[in-house]
Each structure stands twice: as structure tokens, then as C-alpha cells.
Scaffold this motif. Structure first.
Motif, PDB file in Angstrom:
ATOM      1  N   SER A 146      32.604  37.161  42.538  1.00 59.43           N
ATOM      2  CA  SER A 146      33.630  36.137  42.362  1.00 59.43           C
ATOM      3  C   SER A 146      34.569  36.026  43.557  1.00 59.43           C
ATOM      4  CB  SER A 146      34.434  36.392  41.084  1.00 59.43           C
ATOM      5  OG  SER A 146      34.837  37.729  41.000  1.00 59.43           O
ATOM      6  N   TYR A 147      34.618  37.048  44.416  1.00 64.26           N
ATOM      7  CA  TYR A 147      35.375  36.916  45.665  1.00 64.26           C
ATOM      8  C   TYR A 147      34.801  35.775  46.507  1.00 64.26           C
ATOM      9  CZ  TYR A 147      35.943  37.694  50.663  1.00 64.26           C
ATOM     10  OH  TYR A 147      36.137  37.503  52.013  1.00 64.26           O
TER      11      TYR A 147
ATOM     12  N   VAL B 266      43.530  33.085  47.481  1.00 65.99           N
ATOM     13  CA  VAL B 266      43.087  33.304  46.099  1.00 65.99           C
ATOM     14  C   VAL B 266      41.893  34.254  46.083  1.00 65.99           C
ATOM     15  CG1 VAL B 266      42.197  32.228  44.003  1.00 65.99           C
ATOM     16  CG2 VAL B 266      43.918  31.042  45.370  1.00 65.99           C
ATOM     17  N   ALA B 267      40.974  34.059  47.036  1.00 63.41           N
ATOM     18  CA  ALA B 267      39.797  34.926  47.119  1.00 63.41           C
ATOM     19  C   ALA B 267      40.203  36.369  47.347  1.00 63.41           C
ATOM     20  CB  ALA B 267      38.869  34.452  48.237  1.00 63.41           C
ATOM     21  N   PHE B 268      41.225  36.588  48.166  1.00 68.42           N
ATOM     22  CA  PHE B 268      41.646  37.964  48.421  1.00 68.42           C
ATOM     23  C   PHE B 268      42.247  38.594  47.168  1.00 68.42           C
ATOM     24  CE2 PHE B 268      44.062  41.496  50.031  1.00 68.42           C
ATOM     25  CZ  PHE B 268      43.249  41.998  51.030  1.00 68.42           C
TER      26      PHE B 268
ATOM     27  N   PHE C 105      37.443  36.946  35.962  1.00 66.08           N
ATOM     28  CA  PHE C 105      36.662  36.023  35.134  1.00 66.08           C
ATOM     29  C   PHE C 105      37.376  34.688  34.983  1.00 66.08           C
ATOM     30  CE2 PHE C 105      33.985  39.238  32.465  1.00 66.08           C
ATOM     31  CZ  PHE C 105      33.436  39.723  33.644  1.00 66.08           C
ATOM     32  N   PHE C 106      38.695  34.725  34.845  1.00 61.82           N
ATOM     33  CA  PHE C 106      39.479  33.492  34.739  1.00 61.82           C
ATOM     34  C   PHE C 106      39.303  32.640  36.001  1.00 61.82           C
ATOM     35  CE2 PHE C 106      43.414  31.199  35.711  1.00 61.82           C
ATOM     36  CZ  PHE C 106      43.544  30.399  34.578  1.00 61.82           C
ATOM     37  N   ILE C 107      39.376  33.276  37.156  1.00 61.46           N
ATOM     38  CA  ILE C 107      39.235  32.557  38.421  1.00 61.46           C
ATOM     39  C   ILE C 107      37.838  31.952  38.543  1.00 61.46           C
ATOM     40  CG2 ILE C 107      39.188  32.816  40.928  1.00 61.46           C
ATOM     41  CD1 ILE C 107      41.986  32.843  39.797  1.00 61.46           C
TER      42      ILE C 107
END
Length: 479
Positions: free
Chosen positions: A104-105, A116-118, A399-401
Motif C-alpha cells: 500500500s506504500y 501520504v505514501a510515507f 487499509f483505509f488509505i
């Protein structure tokens, strides 16, 4: 001076998107990085998914969950399973559209931006590292059960139990983590084969538990079914959600999987169906065979239930040995997943390049050793209940992201090739996000506070190092 003039505004740097189809941005720098080998097929990948999930909680979590929900803990597993299933479908779509290492990263980097990825990566590192430590603690409990049942003696509690439960330093947990790190240094193919064999053992052991426990099933143990109401069911679901984490480890293997667009979505769905079925059967067998009040404080819970219902040592002895093998496979796979997330981050310049340097076996060796040592310290020194709740928090945020990422990618790149699409779009990702938020709210306030501290530290690192050294930053500065 020119680099400073060319620098983008801060908000644009934080929310810049990585396009994984761009070969320039994905290029390998000679001497600093290397390629991972594609050597994992569908069924070893399914075994990887099952191996990373079963054992993450089912062998130890009933002791924590049944006092909260009573026999209705079965509903807690269903609720957590529905949340995991919705998230799994979202993972499957993104994995088929962006078949690269990093889970998900990488998906957040392609949809929501670098900052956000970090944050997602920090959640994943928390999820993987802390869950490995939590599971390793359970391994120490089953080791003592095995030694006591088979030989009549046990390791001293001070070196075999977690802090807060009579222990000072959990030596067996630390030894387990380091052994798994050494096995991972042999290579992904060898580790996947070892894991597949251990998965067969763990499924056989859980089948033995279900058969023997159902033989002692007493419907009176199910009354009262939900002594603490739906609040208790929700609280238990939040704490046992870490029993379902790990299926996302399948997507961390993307760069080592044959035909990833097809095999990764299939492996995620198949592994989660198997896991959910097994969990519900085991939970129902457990609460039917033993009164709910007896679960409180019960170590090596499933083995203890077998000993009580059979009155003999051999089932508990066999189960303890099988549980140790099972938990070994979980630690192996989840440790593997954490190293691959750091590998993907290092390729992007978000962490130092030593994390993506691979040896002649195609293994990120320095990465694996650093992760192994760090997780071993966590397993030896941090209390179990803190580990379990922090794992759930990190997992649910990630999981939300991912759920949000599915909707963003559909909107931004509707023509992108996907090997799998979530059914009932957009209902599925919306429900996934809502269920994740519901379980987050159910976690203890202490967990939320610790999580915010963790994210704060991660953001300090991002603004001090990652935002300056990311490949996107360097590519922009180069013009």
C-alpha cells in the motif's frame, strides 16, 4: 542556486505522484541497487498469504478477546473478517494495476502523493514489525507448554514471558526472529518453499483442534452469548483484527512473483477465504469447549483447551509443537514483507540506499539484518497487549488509505489496465473505509496516542531526509 529556484512549493512536493509506468523513475542505479528475482508462483504465493495470517493471532488472541465479547467473539471474528475481505478486494485491484513491490506504500504513492505514501509506509512498518514481535511472544508461550508437557520443566518466566506478564527479557521470541532473518538471507524461493511446508502443518494442527474441541462442545458454554453487548463485540473485533493482518504481505512480493497482475489478486482472495473459514471454526470450537471465564489469563490458550477437554498430554504436546511451527512461518513471511517495503522505499530514495542493495542471491541482505535485529528487540522488551493494539492501528490506517486509493485511481486513470476490479464499485471501497474507521474508534486511547507519536516521528524523518532525497525530487532538480 538553480536547484533552489527550480524547487516546487512544499505542498506540491508533499503531494506529488509517482507514475510507475515511467521507466526513467523506475531505473536501477548501477552499484547501488539490484533486481529481485521472479521465482514465486500462484500456490506458493497463496501459502505465503495463509502463512502470514494464520498464527498472527488465532493461537493467542482468544485469551484477550473472549473476556471482552464472551462467546460472541465468533461475531467479532466475522466483523473483523468482513473488514479484511473488503480491504482485500481493494488490495487486489491496486495490486493488479500497480504490480510493484511496496504494497500500500506504492499504491498511495501512485494515487495520493509522496507524503501520504510515507505515512502509509510508517503504518506498514509498524504493522509488520510490531506484529512479528507480538507473534514471536506467543511462540515463547508455546515453547514453554511443549517443554512442560513433554519433559516436565519450563524456562524461567523472567526470560520466556513478555514484560508486564512476569518476564524481563523474552529470549525465545528474540531467537525466533533472528532465525527467520537468517533463513530469509538464503533467498525468496527457499523461504517460500519452507513456508509452504509449514502452512500444511499449521492447517493440519488447527483441523486437529477443531475436531477434538467439537467433541467436547457444550451449548451451555455459549450462554450468555454476548454478556457485554455489541460494544463488547466491537471492542473484541478491534483488538483481534491483527489476527487478519498479513494477507497484504502477498502484494509486497510483486517484484518476485510470476505473472503478478493475475497471481497477486487471486492469491489475496484465496488466502483470505481460507483464513476466515478456519478462524470462525476455531473460535466456535474454542468457546463451545470451554466456559468464557476460563479464557482470562490463559497462556498457550488452544493447547490448554485441548489438555482440559482430553485429559491427556499428547494432544496438547502435538498442538504446541504445531503452533510453534505455525508461528515460525508467520514471523518468516511478515519479516519478509517488512524488508520488501523498505526495499521499495529505498528505491524511491525515501530511506537510505543500503536498504535496497541486494546480494548475489537477490536478497536485500543489510536490510534483512537491520530489520531482524530491530524486531528482535521489540519482541524481547515490549508488552504483548501494546504490541497487538499497535499492530491493529497501523494495519487499519493502511487499509483505509488503500480503500481511498482505489477510488482515486479509478478517477485519475480510468483507462489503466487492471487484472482485477472490485465488485459493486464504489460501494466496496466506501464500505471498506467505513469499517476500518469503525474499528479504529474501538481501539484504546493509549493506542491512539502511541500511534500519533509514531506518525509524528515518521513525519520528522520525512521532512528531514525523504523529501530532500526522493527520486522525484532529484529528477525535478535535474530538470
Amino acid at each position: 542556486m538553480n536547484a533552489g529556484k527550480n524547487r516546487l512549493p512544499l505542498w506540491q512536493r508533499v503531494f506529488r505522484i509517482k507514475k510507475f509506468a515511467n521507466p526513467l523513475l523506475d531505473a536501477i542505479e548501477p552499484g547501488s541497487e539490484g533486481h529481485l528475482k521472479r521465482s514465486i508462483g500462484l500456490w506458493p504465493l497463496v501459502a505465503l498469504g495463509i502463512g502470514s495470517v494464520i498464527g498472527t493471532g488465532i493461537f493467542i488472541v482468544l485469551t484477550e478477546a473472549v473476556p471482552k465479547a464472551g462467546p460472541a467473539v465468533v461475531l467479532s471474528f466475522v466483523l473483523a473478517g468482513i473488514t479484511a475481505a473488503l480491504s482485500a478486494l481493494c488490495y487486489a485491484e491496486l495490486a493488479s494495476a500497480i504490480p510493484v513491490s511496496g504494497s500500500s506504500y506504492s499504491y498511495a504513492y501512485a494515487t495520493l502523493g509522496e507524503g501520504v505514501a510515507f505515512v502509509v509506509a510508517s503504518c506498514l512498518l509498524l504493522e509488520y514489525g510490531v506484529s512479528v514481535a507480538a507473534v514471536a511472544v506467543g511462540w515463547g508461550q508455546y515453547l514453554n507448554e511443549l517443554l512442560h508437557s513433554g519433559f516436565g520443566w519450563s524456562l524461567p518466566e523472567s526470560i520466556s514471558s513478555p514484560p508486564g506478564h512476569g518476564g524481563v527479557l523474552n529470549v525465545p521470541a528474540m531467537v525466533l526472529v533472528l532465525l527467520c532473518a537468517l533463513l530469509l538471507l538464503r533467498g525468496a524461493h527457499e523461504s517460500a518453499l519452507a513456508n509452504a511446508l509449514m502452512v500444511l502443518v499449521k492447517l493440519a494442527i488447527l483441523a486437529l483442534f477443531v475436531v477434538l474441541a467439537y467433541g467436547a462442545f457444550d451449548s451451555r458454554n455459549l450462554t450468555p452469548f454476548a454478556p457485554h453487548g455489541m460494544a463488547g463485540v466491537g471492542a473484541a473485533a478491534s483488538s483481534i483484527f491483527f489476527s487478519y493482518i498479513g494477507f497484504d504481505a502477498v502484494s509486497t512480493a510483486s517484484e518476485e512473483v510470476e505473472n503478478p497482475r493475475r497471481n497477486i489478486p487471486l492469491a489475496i482472495v484465496i488466502s483470505l477465504v481460507v483464513v476466515t473459514t478456519v478462524y470462525i471454526l476455531v473460535a466456535l470450537a474454542g468457546v463451545g469447549a470451554q466456559p468464557a471465564e476460563q479464557f482470562t489469563g490463559q497462556e498457550a490458550g488452544l493447547a490448554a483447551i485441548l489438555h482440559r477437554v482430553t485429559g491427556q498430554d499428547w494432544p496438547a504436546l502435538m498442538f504446541s509443537a504445531g503452533a510453534m511451527i505455525s508461528i515460525f512461518s508467520v514471523v518468516l513471511v511478515v519479516l519478509y514483507g517488512q524488508t520488501r517495503i523498505l526495499y521499495a522505499m529505498a528505491k524511491d530514495g525515501m530511506v537510505p540506499p543500503l536498504f535496497c542493495r541486494v546480494n548475489r542471491n537477490g536478497v536485500p541482505a543489510q536490510n534483512t539484518l537491520i530489520v531482524g535485529l530491530g524486531v528482535a528487540l521489540l519482541a524481547g522488551l515490549v508488552p504483548l497487549d501494546v504490541l497487538a493494539n499497535l499492530t491493529s492501528m497501523g494495519t487499519l490506517v493502511a487499509f483505509f488509505i488503500v480503500s481511498v486509493g482505489v477510488m482515486v485511481l479509478r478517477r485519475k486513470q480510468p483507462g489503466l489496465k487492471r487484472g482485477f476490479s472490485v465488485p459493486l464499485y464504489p460501494l466496496t471501497p466506501v464500505l471498506s473505509a467505513v469499517f476500518c474507521l469503525y474499528l479504529i474508534v474501538g481501539l484504546a486511547a493509549e493506542t491512539l496516542e502511541l500511534f500519533l507519536v509514531w506518525v509524528g516521528v515518521a513525519l520528522l524523518f520525512y521532512f528531514a531526509y525523504s523529501i530532500r532525497n526522493s527520486k522525484l525530487e532529484l529528477a525535478h532538480a535535474a530538470g
